[in-house]
Design a protein around this motif. Structure first.
Motif, PDB file in Angstrom:
ATOM      1  N   LEU A 146       0.849  -1.190   0.000  1.00 44.55           N
ATOM      2  CA  LEU A 146       0.000   0.000   0.000  1.00 44.55           C
ATOM      3  C   LEU A 146       0.886   1.241   0.000  1.00 44.55           C
ATOM      4  O   LEU A 146       1.821   1.344   0.800  1.00 44.55           O
ATOM      5  CB  LEU A 146      -0.912   0.005   1.226  1.00 44.55           C
ATOM      6  CG  LEU A 146      -1.814   1.227   1.394  1.00 44.55           C
ATOM      7  CD1 LEU A 146      -2.798   1.329   0.242  1.00 44.55           C
ATOM      8  CD2 LEU A 146      -2.567   1.159   2.728  1.00 44.55           C
ATOM      9  N   GLU A 147       0.603   2.165  -0.899  1.00 49.25           N
ATOM     10  CA  GLU A 147       1.387   3.403  -0.984  1.00 49.25           C
ATOM     11  C   GLU A 147       1.165   4.232   0.270  1.00 49.25           C
ATOM     12  O   GLU A 147       0.037   4.547   0.649  1.00 49.25           O
ATOM     13  CB  GLU A 147       0.963   4.209  -2.208  1.00 49.25           C
ATOM     14  CG  GLU A 147       1.744   5.498  -2.403  1.00 49.25           C
ATOM     15  CD  GLU A 147       3.171   5.256  -2.878  1.00 49.25           C
ATOM     16  OE1 GLU A 147       4.083   5.926  -2.339  1.00 49.25           O
ATOM     17  OE2 GLU A 147       3.367   4.413  -3.757  1.00 49.25           O
TER      18      GLU A 147
ATOM     19  N   ILE B 124      -6.138   2.378   4.643  1.00 45.77           N
ATOM     20  CA  ILE B 124      -6.029   1.060   5.273  1.00 45.77           C
ATOM     21  C   ILE B 124      -7.421   0.531   5.630  1.00 45.77           C
ATOM     22  O   ILE B 124      -7.705  -0.662   5.473  1.00 45.77           O
ATOM     23  CB  ILE B 124      -5.118   1.130   6.514  1.00 45.77           C
ATOM     24  CG1 ILE B 124      -3.691   1.467   6.094  1.00 45.77           C
ATOM     25  CG2 ILE B 124      -5.138  -0.193   7.275  1.00 45.77           C
ATOM     26  CD1 ILE B 124      -2.747   1.700   7.260  1.00 45.77           C
ATOM     27  N   GLU B 125      -8.286   1.413   6.109  1.00 45.26           N
ATOM     28  CA  GLU B 125      -9.650   0.997   6.429  1.00 45.26           C
ATOM     29  C   GLU B 125     -10.360   0.420   5.202  1.00 45.26           C
ATOM     30  O   GLU B 125     -11.070  -0.590   5.302  1.00 45.26           O
ATOM     31  CB  GLU B 125     -10.443   2.182   6.982  1.00 45.26           C
ATOM     32  CG  GLU B 125     -10.058   2.565   8.399  1.00 45.26           C
ATOM     33  CD  GLU B 125     -10.763   3.815   8.880  1.00 45.26           C
ATOM     34  OE1 GLU B 125     -10.669   4.126  10.083  1.00 45.26           O
ATOM     35  OE2 GLU B 125     -11.405   4.497   8.049  1.00 45.26           O
ATOM     36  N   LYS B 126     -10.167   1.054   4.057  1.00 44.48           N
ATOM     37  CA  LYS B 126     -10.805   0.563   2.830  1.00 44.48           C
ATOM     38  C   LYS B 126     -10.296  -0.838   2.475  1.00 44.48           C
ATOM     39  O   LYS B 126     -11.066  -1.699   2.044  1.00 44.48           O
ATOM     40  CB  LYS B 126     -10.537   1.524   1.686  1.00 44.48           C
ATOM     41  CG  LYS B 126     -11.227   2.867   1.825  1.00 44.48           C
ATOM     42  CD  LYS B 126     -10.848   3.805   0.688  1.00 44.48           C
ATOM     43  CE  LYS B 126     -11.487   5.175   0.872  1.00 44.48           C
ATOM     44  NZ  LYS B 126     -11.067   6.126  -0.202  1.00 44.48           N
TER      45      LYS B 126
ATOM     46  N   GLN C 247     -15.384  -6.080   9.649  1.00 39.79           N
ATOM     47  CA  GLN C 247     -16.598  -5.268   9.612  1.00 39.79           C
ATOM     48  C   GLN C 247     -16.326  -3.894  10.219  1.00 39.79           C
ATOM     49  O   GLN C 247     -15.974  -3.768  11.384  1.00 39.79           O
ATOM     50  CB  GLN C 247     -17.727  -5.966  10.379  1.00 39.79           C
ATOM     51  CG  GLN C 247     -19.058  -5.229  10.279  1.00 39.79           C
ATOM     52  CD  GLN C 247     -20.166  -5.987  10.973  1.00 39.79           C
ATOM     53  OE1 GLN C 247     -19.950  -7.071  11.522  1.00 39.79           O
ATOM     54  NE2 GLN C 247     -21.371  -5.442  10.953  1.00 39.79           N
ATOM     55  N   GLU C 248     -16.480  -2.871   9.381  1.00 39.13           N
ATOM     56  CA  GLU C 248     -16.304  -1.476   9.790  1.00 39.13           C
ATOM     57  C   GLU C 248     -15.022  -1.265  10.601  1.00 39.13           C
ATOM     58  O   GLU C 248     -15.057  -0.863  11.768  1.00 39.13           O
ATOM     59  CB  GLU C 248     -17.515  -0.989  10.589  1.00 39.13           C
ATOM     60  CG  GLU C 248     -18.800  -0.982   9.793  1.00 39.13           C
ATOM     61  CD  GLU C 248     -19.976  -0.436  10.585  1.00 39.13           C
ATOM     62  OE1 GLU C 248     -19.782  -0.109  11.783  1.00 39.13           O
ATOM     63  OE2 GLU C 248     -21.065  -0.327  10.021  1.00 39.13           O
ATOM     64  N   PRO C 249     -13.858  -1.541  10.021  1.00 37.25           N
ATOM     65  CA  PRO C 249     -12.602  -1.347  10.752  1.00 37.25           C
ATOM     66  C   PRO C 249     -12.351   0.128  11.050  1.00 37.25           C
ATOM     67  O   PRO C 249     -12.668   1.002  10.243  1.00 37.25           O
ATOM     68  CB  PRO C 249     -11.554  -1.896   9.778  1.00 37.25           C
ATOM     69  CG  PRO C 249     -12.176  -1.748   8.428  1.00 37.25           C
ATOM     70  CD  PRO C 249     -13.645  -1.985   8.629  1.00 37.25           C
ATOM     71  N   MET C 250     -11.795   0.377  12.229  1.00 37.05           N
ATOM     72  CA  MET C 250     -11.420   1.736  12.632  1.00 37.05           C
ATOM     73  C   MET C 250      -9.907   1.760  12.852  1.00 37.05           C
ATOM     74  O   MET C 250      -9.393   1.044  13.713  1.00 37.05           O
ATOM     75  CB  MET C 250     -12.156   2.146  13.909  1.00 37.05           C
ATOM     76  CG  MET C 250     -13.668   2.236  13.739  1.00 37.05           C
ATOM     77  SD  MET C 250     -14.511   2.654  15.287  1.00 37.05           S
ATOM     78  CE  MET C 250     -13.794   4.258  15.635  1.00 37.05           C
ATOM     79  N   VAL C 251      -9.217   2.573  12.058  1.00 35.17           N
ATOM     80  CA  VAL C 251      -7.753   2.560  12.055  1.00 35.17           C
ATOM     81  C   VAL C 251      -7.201   3.921  12.486  1.00 35.17           C
ATOM     82  O   VAL C 251      -7.704   4.973  12.074  1.00 35.17           O
ATOM     83  CB  VAL C 251      -7.214   2.210  10.644  1.00 35.17           C
ATOM     84  CG1 VAL C 251      -5.683   2.285  10.617  1.00 35.17           C
ATOM     85  CG2 VAL C 251      -7.699   0.820  10.220  1.00 35.17           C
ATOM     86  N   THR C 252      -6.184   3.868  13.311  1.00 32.41           N
ATOM     87  CA  THR C 252      -5.435   5.070  13.680  1.00 32.41           C
ATOM     88  C   THR C 252      -3.976   4.853  13.285  1.00 32.41           C
ATOM     89  O   THR C 252      -3.410   3.791  13.545  1.00 32.41           O
ATOM     90  CB  THR C 252      -5.512   5.336  15.193  1.00 32.41           C
ATOM     91  OG1 THR C 252      -6.879   5.525  15.561  1.00 32.41           O
ATOM     92  CG2 THR C 252      -4.712   6.588  15.567  1.00 32.41           C
ATOM     93  N   VAL C 253      -3.386   5.857  12.651  1.00 33.90           N
ATOM     94  CA  VAL C 253      -1.986   5.776  12.230  1.00 33.90           C
ATOM     95  C   VAL C 253      -1.180   6.831  12.973  1.00 33.90           C
ATOM     96  O   VAL C 253      -1.541   8.014  12.981  1.00 33.90           O
ATOM     97  CB  VAL C 253      -1.854   5.989  10.708  1.00 33.90           C
ATOM     98  CG1 VAL C 253      -0.383   6.169  10.308  1.00 33.90           C
ATOM     99  CG2 VAL C 253      -2.452   4.802   9.952  1.00 33.90           C
ATOM    100  N   ILE C 254      -0.103   6.407  13.609  1.00 29.98           N
ATOM    101  CA  ILE C 254       0.815   7.315  14.300  1.00 29.98           C
ATOM    102  C   ILE C 254       2.184   7.167  13.662  1.00 29.98           C
ATOM    103  O   ILE C 254       2.703   6.053  13.532  1.00 29.98           O
ATOM    104  CB  ILE C 254       0.889   7.001  15.805  1.00 29.98           C
ATOM    105  CG1 ILE C 254      -0.501   7.163  16.451  1.00 29.98           C
ATOM    106  CG2 ILE C 254       1.906   7.913  16.499  1.00 29.98           C
ATOM    107  CD1 ILE C 254      -0.538   6.759  17.911  1.00 29.98           C
TER     108      ILE C 254
END
Length: 210
Positions: A84-85, A98-100, A107-114
């Protein structure tokens, strides 16, 4: 006689207006031209670059949460997400991407990137070359100034010609050379010599001629 009297009366009424207009024109000619206002430093969100470390947290899914490096080609690989770019994106943009990808499996992932270990994209890095104590490339940070850059590289060497230094800046696709006064800033504490930096600036510090 009547015409002469009317002419004299008009002259008396118009004379103050003419003097006022002439005075205004004179003040316009004598007023100094104001220097154009300095261009505002554009706000810049941090964009991920090769070499950054990305901490990916997927809510309630620790098995796909992990820290990964951004590869030299700007891509990342995580469980369920391959190649993934990441380079050039903000942390929020990458999280949504990433969620897509994960939506195919979760099911309905929730992602946080730090982002950690900041490097930034190469085109926005500040490069310092020449007689700096530690010549290097620095990630651009919002509101970064010339003084901030000098602190990061440990100042200049004893052989530096600080007041002959320059910043090479790309404006509208063309490089421009801007003179800077490092010696005045470092030795004299002249804050007027402290300039805002822009993404992609190159600070060139020449050697002094003895």
């Amino acid at each position: 006689m009547r015409f002469a009297s009317m002419k004299s009366s008009w002259t008396r009424r118009a004379a103050p207006l003419l003097l006022l207009a002439l005075g205004a024109c004179s003040s316009l000619r004598q007023a100094p031209l104001e220097a154009p206002a300095a261009a505002a430093v554009p706000a810049s969100e941090y964009r991920i670059g090769p070499g950054d470390n990305i901490n990916i947290m997927v809510w309630h899914n620790p098995e796909v949460s992990m820290t990964v490096p951004v590869r030299p080609d700007g891509m990342i690989t995580t469980p369920l997400v391959e190649d993934l770019e990441a380079s050039g994106k903000t942390s929020t943009q990458l999280a949504r991407d990433i969620e897509k990808k994960l939506a195919k499996y979760l099911q309905e992932p929730m992602v946080t990137v730090i982002v950690t270990g900041f490097v930034g994209i190469y085109s926005e890095q500040i490069r310092v070359i020449g007689q700096a104590a530690r010549p290097q490339a620095l990630p651009y940070r919002r509101d970064m100034s010339l003084m901030d850059v000098l602190i990061a590289v440990g100042g200049v060497t004893e052989f530096a010609a600080g007041n002959r230094a320059s910043i090479i800046r790309t404006i509208d696709g063309k490089p421009h050379k801007l003179a800077v006064r490092l010696s005045d800033l470092i030795r004299e504490g002249d804050i007027s010599a402290n300039l805002p930096m822009r993404p992609g600036d190159v600070l060139v510090i020449p050697e002094s001629f003895f």
